[in-house]
Design an enzyme around this catalytic site. Structure first.
Site, PDB file in Angstrom:
ATOM      1  N   HIS A  65       0.980  -1.231  -0.234  1.00 44.61           N
ATOM      2  CA  HIS A  65       0.198   0.283  -0.031  1.00 44.61           C
ATOM      3  C   HIS A  65       0.731   1.602   0.351  1.00 44.61           C
ATOM      4  CE1 HIS A  65      -3.765   2.462   0.119  1.00 44.61           C
ATOM      5  NE2 HIS A  65      -4.524   1.894   0.584  1.00 44.61           N
TER       6      HIS A  65
ATOM      7  N   ASP B  90     -11.279  -6.786 -19.085  1.00 42.07           N
ATOM      8  CA  ASP B  90     -11.796  -8.540 -19.790  1.00 42.07           C
ATOM      9  C   ASP B  90     -10.356  -9.042 -20.686  1.00 42.07           C
ATOM     10  OD1 ASP B  90     -12.053  -9.852 -21.406  1.00 42.07           O
ATOM     11  OD2 ASP B  90     -13.806  -9.114 -22.683  1.00 42.07           O
TER      12      ASP B  90
END
Length: 447
Positions: A165, A388
Site C-alpha cells: 500500500h 476483460d
C-alpha cells in the site's frame, strides 16, 4: 496451500525491456509511511473459464510483463536505510525491475456456484484464492511489491492480487489491472501514455523521513486471539432502487437542501448505524466511521486524477452510540459528508506535518477490537467490471482476508448499473442479528 487449492507453480515476472540505467527512486510521504504496518490489500475478480486453446497462464504472464514495463514501480522493491546518527531508519521505493510474484493454482473441486453462495455468505475456503495473506508493507524490503494469483476452477478462473500500500492505492492498482487486461485481450501492447508519478511532497518536510526503529519492527502475534469473537464475511447488495430510497429518507431528515448526501455516504451511514446497533457497545461510548479519502484533487495545486502512487488516508467521523442511533440516518450520513468535505489542502498539510513531528503508533492498525468502529475501504467508483482479459468480463469481485477486523467494509461497484456491493467482515453474532433486522433488510438484499 489449502481449502482445495493446489499450487502449481510460483515465478517472478519482470517488466520486458527493463533498463537499470534510468531506474527511479520514489521517496515516501507521511501518508505512505503511516501504512508501514498494514497488510497488503487483497482483491480478486471471478471469471468464467476460457476455452482450453486460450493458453491462459502464458498469455497472462506475457501481458503482465508488458504491463509492468508501464507500471514499473510495482516491479520494484522497498529499501530500508539505517540512520546510525539518530537510531532511526528510512525507506524508499527502488524501481529496480526485480519483478512481481505470479502464482498459478488449481482448485479442481471448486465451482463458480461454490464461490457465489445464494445467501450472501463468503465461504471460508476463499482466503486460499489470494496470494500472501500475511505480507505487511514493511516486508517489501524482501518480498515483491505486487503478487498475483490465478486459480483455475472447474468452470471458472479467479484472478487475485495483493500489493504494497505504500507504493500504490486503489486508484493506481485498478488502473494497472485495467491496462494489464487490455494488453492481454489485444495480444500485444498498446499506446499507453507514460506513467505519471504523483511527484508530491510537502514543503518543509525533508526526505527521506526518519522513523524510530521500534516503530518499524513487526508486532508479535497477539496472545489474545483465542478470546476474540469469530468473524465471518458476508455480501450485502444495495440495488439502485435501494440506494434511491435510502437517499430520499436521509435527505428528508437533513434540514438544508445544500447539504444533500451522496449514495456512498448514505450506504455507509446505513451500515454504520445497523452494525453498531447490534455490536453491544454502550450508548455512552464513542463510535467511529473511518473513511478512505483520496487527496489527488484536494491538495493545492491538485494532482492528475489518475497519477500513480498512494494518495489516500483514513479519517474518522466520530459521535456517541446514543447520538448515532437516536438522531437518524440523515444525521449519520451528514456527518460523513461534512467529514469528507473538510479534507482540504490545509487539513492534509496539518495531518502530514503532525505525523512527521510525532512518528508513533504505526502498529495501531485500522480498527478496534471492541466493536465500536467501522472502516469503509475500497470504492464503488472503481470500474471493476470493465476488465476483460480476452474471454469475457468478470462475474463477481471479492476482497481477501487482509487487514480484517470486525467492522471492515469493502465497497464495490455492483454488477448492475447504479448498485453497490459490500463485503462485510463482522463478528458472527452481529451478522446473525443483521440478517434478522427488518429495518436493515428493508434497504439491502443478500442474494
Amino acid at each position: 496451500m489449502a481449502g482445495g487449492v493446489v499450487l502449481v507453480s510460483s515465478s517472478i515476472v519482470r517488466p520486458v525491456r527493463s533498463s537499470q540505467s534510468d531506474r527511479t527512486k520514489i521517496h515516501l510521504t507521511p501518508f505512505d509511511l503511516s501504512l508501514l504496518q498494514f497488510d497488503y490489500p487483497q482483491r480478486g475478480l471471478l471469471f468464467s473459464k476460457p476455452d482450453s486453446d486460450f493458453h491462459l497462464i502464458s498469455r497472462l504472464k506475457d501481458s503482465l510483463s508488458l504491463a509492468l514495463e508501464i507500471y514499473f514501480p510495482f516491479a520494484g522493491r522497498l529499501v530500508k536505510t539505517e540512520n546510525l546518527e539518530d537510531d532511526t531508519v528510512s525507506f524508499f521505493i527502488d524501481c529496480d525491475g526485480s519483478g512481481a510474484r505470479f502464482l498459478h493454482a488449481e482448485a479442481t473441486s471448486v465451482s463458480v456456484s461454490d464461490f457465489l453462495q445464494p445467501d450472501g455468505s463468503v465461504p471460508d475456503f476463499m482466503k486460499y484464492f489470494f496470494p500472501a495473506d500475511d505480507f505487511k508493507s514493511c516486508d517489501g524490503v524482501s518480498v515483491p511489491l505486487l503478487a498475483i494469483q490465478v486459480t483455475e476452477m472447474t468452470d471458472g478462473v479467479f484472478i487475485s492480487f495483493c500489493y504494497n500500500h505504500m507504493v500504490a492505492d486503489g486508484v493506481s492498482m485498478w488502473s494497472f489491472f485495467h491496462t494489464w487486461s487490455k494488453i492481454c485481450s489485444s495480444g500485444s501492447g498498446f499506446n499507453h501514455k507514460p506513467l505519471v508519478l504523483k511527484g508530491w511532497f510537502l514543503e518543509g518536510i525533508d526526505y527521506p523521513i526518519h522513523i524510530p526503529v521500534s516503530e518499524t519492527e513487526r508486532s508479535p502475534p497477539s496472545r489474545e486471539l483465542s478470546s476474540v469473537p469469530i468473524t465471518k464475511e458476508w455480501i450485502f447488495h444495495f440495488s439502485k432502487k435501494n440506494i434511491i430510497d435510502l437517499k430520499a429518507k436521509a435527505n428528508s431528515e437533513v434540514a438544508s437542501s445544500d447539504m444533500e448526501v451522496s449514495s456512498l455516504q448514505v450506504v455507509s451511514a446505513h451500515m454504520w448505524r445497523s452494525i453498531i446497533r447490534h455490536s453491544g457497545v454502550s450508548r455512552e461510548r464513542e463510535t467511529h466511521c473511518k473513511i478512505v479519502v483520496d487527496l489527488r484533487q484536494r491538495v493545492n495545486p491538485p494532482l492528475e486524477k489518475d497519477c500513480f502512487g498512494n494518495m489516500v488516508y483514513l479519517t474518522s467521523a466520530i459521535t456517541t452510540v446514543e447520538e448515532l442511533l437516536d438522531r437518524g440516518l440523515g444525521e449519520a450520513a451528514l456527518q460523513i459528508r461534512k467529514l469528507v468535505s473538510s479534507q482540504t489542502n490545509d487539513t492534509c498539510k496539518r495531518l502530514a506535518e503532525d505525523w512527521f513531528r510525532n512518528v508513533k503508533n504505526l502498529k495501531s492498525g485500522i480498527g478496534s477490537k471492541v466493536g465500536d468502529t467501522i472502516v469503509v475501504a475500497s470504492s464503488p467508483r472503481f470500474d471493476v467490471y470493465n476488465k476483460d482479459f480476452g474471454w469475457g468480463k468478470p462475474i463477481a469481485i471479492r476482497a481477501g482476508p487482509s487487514n480484517s477486523i470486525s467492522g471492515k467494509l469493502s465497497l464495490f461497484q455492483g454488477i448492475n448499473e447504479g448498485s453497490i456491493d459490500i463485503q462485510a467482515t463482522l463478528w458472527e453474532d452481529v451478522i446473525v442479528k443483521l440478517l434478522a433486522d427488518v429495518e436493515f433488510l428493508e434497504h439491502v438484499t443478500t442474494a
